[in-house]
Write a protein that holds these residues in place. Structure first.
Motif, PDB file in Angstrom:
ATOM      1  N   GLY A   5       0.830  -1.198   0.000  1.00 45.94           N
ATOM      2  CA  GLY A   5       0.000   0.000   0.000  1.00 45.94           C
ATOM      3  C   GLY A   5       0.862   1.244   0.000  1.00 45.94           C
ATOM      4  O   GLY A   5       2.078   1.170  -0.176  1.00 45.94           O
ATOM      5  N   GLN A   6       0.206   2.390   0.219  1.00 46.78           N
ATOM      6  CA  GLN A   6       0.922   3.659   0.231  1.00 46.78           C
ATOM      7  C   GLN A   6       0.304   4.582   1.276  1.00 46.78           C
ATOM      8  O   GLN A   6      -0.911   4.590   1.475  1.00 46.78           O
ATOM      9  CB  GLN A   6       0.873   4.317  -1.142  1.00 46.78           C
ATOM     10  CG  GLN A   6       1.789   5.523  -1.226  1.00 46.78           C
ATOM     11  CD  GLN A   6       1.895   6.048  -2.631  1.00 46.78           C
ATOM     12  OE1 GLN A   6       0.897   6.440  -3.215  1.00 46.78           O
ATOM     13  NE2 GLN A   6       3.104   6.070  -3.163  1.00 46.78           N
ATOM     14  N   LEU A   7       1.165   5.368   1.931  1.00 47.76           N
ATOM     15  CA  LEU A   7       0.693   6.322   2.933  1.00 47.76           C
ATOM     16  C   LEU A   7      -0.172   7.382   2.253  1.00 47.76           C
ATOM     17  O   LEU A   7       0.239   7.971   1.246  1.00 47.76           O
ATOM     18  CB  LEU A   7       1.885   6.989   3.630  1.00 47.76           C
ATOM     19  CG  LEU A   7       1.535   7.818   4.852  1.00 47.76           C
ATOM     20  CD1 LEU A   7       1.168   6.907   6.025  1.00 47.76           C
ATOM     21  CD2 LEU A   7       2.687   8.724   5.246  1.00 47.76           C
ATOM     22  N   PRO A   8      -1.380   7.637   2.775  1.00 48.65           N
ATOM     23  CA  PRO A   8      -2.241   8.670   2.185  1.00 48.65           C
ATOM     24  C   PRO A   8      -1.605  10.058   2.275  1.00 48.65           C
ATOM     25  O   PRO A   8      -0.867  10.357   3.215  1.00 48.65           O
ATOM     26  CB  PRO A   8      -3.508   8.605   3.047  1.00 48.65           C
ATOM     27  CG  PRO A   8      -3.480   7.275   3.702  1.00 48.65           C
ATOM     28  CD  PRO A   8      -2.037   6.935   3.880  1.00 48.65           C
ATOM     29  N   GLU A   9      -1.889  10.890   1.291  1.00 51.43           N
ATOM     30  CA  GLU A   9      -1.353  12.255   1.246  1.00 51.43           C
ATOM     31  C   GLU A   9      -1.606  13.014   2.547  1.00 51.43           C
ATOM     32  O   GLU A   9      -0.747  13.744   3.021  1.00 51.43           O
ATOM     33  CB  GLU A   9      -1.973  13.036   0.078  1.00 51.43           C
ATOM     34  CG  GLU A   9      -1.453  12.635  -1.275  1.00 51.43           C
ATOM     35  CD  GLU A   9       0.019  12.952  -1.476  1.00 51.43           C
ATOM     36  OE1 GLU A   9       0.509  13.987  -0.965  1.00 51.43           O
ATOM     37  OE2 GLU A   9       0.690  12.150  -2.150  1.00 51.43           O
ATOM     38  N   GLU A  10      -2.791  12.844   3.139  1.00 51.63           N
ATOM     39  CA  GLU A  10      -3.127  13.621   4.332  1.00 51.63           C
ATOM     40  C   GLU A  10      -2.328  13.206   5.571  1.00 51.63           C
ATOM     41  O   GLU A  10      -2.302  13.933   6.560  1.00 51.63           O
ATOM     42  CB  GLU A  10      -4.640  13.596   4.626  1.00 51.63           C
ATOM     43  CG  GLU A  10      -5.246  12.225   4.766  1.00 51.63           C
ATOM     44  CD  GLU A  10      -5.835  11.678   3.475  1.00 51.63           C
ATOM     45  OE1 GLU A  10      -6.761  10.862   3.570  1.00 51.63           O
ATOM     46  OE2 GLU A  10      -5.365  12.039   2.382  1.00 51.63           O
ATOM     47  N   LEU A  11      -1.651  12.057   5.522  1.00 50.64           N
ATOM     48  CA  LEU A  11      -0.815  11.634   6.651  1.00 50.64           C
ATOM     49  C   LEU A  11       0.657  12.030   6.490  1.00 50.64           C
ATOM     50  O   LEU A  11       1.419  11.995   7.465  1.00 50.64           O
ATOM     51  CB  LEU A  11      -0.919  10.124   6.869  1.00 50.64           C
ATOM     52  CG  LEU A  11      -2.272   9.604   7.345  1.00 50.64           C
ATOM     53  CD1 LEU A  11      -2.216   8.103   7.572  1.00 50.64           C
ATOM     54  CD2 LEU A  11      -2.721  10.324   8.606  1.00 50.64           C
TER      55      LEU A  11
END
Length: 141
Positions: free
Chosen positions: A124-130
């Motif tokens: 997966g990938q870390l969401p932009e907002e985090l």
């Protein structure tokens, strides 16, 4: 334990910054030996190191992640929002410990597919907002 050779980068390219990988993060006391089990890790960066015999070897710099939420400190944060967990490829609330980072060879000894859903090594990938949360804890990520 004999370490496996690196992945073929044509078949399995290096992960990108902010990716979550399924990784065998070593114990602090044995940094060059894969840990006892696989866990998620957040990719800080990836690239190549030159070996003594002048070859380039792929590596991934990984941030430690754990479901042991009681380890929370001023350099860590918890991912617990269900939508964020899904985007990260995580199943349980996860603590990201931004000051525990290790550089590992991009090899099946340290990165693999997750048995639970056969995803990986990138899950997966870390969401932009985090991302601002990470950058607020460690300025040079």
């Amino acid at each position: 334990m004999k370490l496996l050779p690196p992945y073929d980068l044509v078949e399995l390219p290096l992960p990108l910054k902010w990716d979550f990988v399924w990784c065998n993060f070593p114990h602090a006391e044995t940094p060059f030996k894969p840990g006892p089990y696989f866990r998620p890790g957040l990719v800080r960066n990836a690239g190549f190191v030159r070996t003594q015999d002048d070859r380039e070897f792929p590596f991934v710099s990984v941030v430690y992640c754990t479901t042991q939420l009681d380890l929370l400190n001023d350099k860590s944060f918890i991912i617990d929002n269900p939508a964020h967990l899904q985007q990260c490829g995580l199943f349980l609330e996860t603590l990201v410990v931004t000051n525990r980072i290790i550089r590992l060879p991009w090899s099946p000894s340290f990165f693999t597919r997750r048995q639970r859903d056969n995803r990986g090594p990138v899950v997966g990938q870390l969401p932009e907002e985090l991302k601002p949360r990470v950058l607020g804890l460690v300025s040079e990520f």
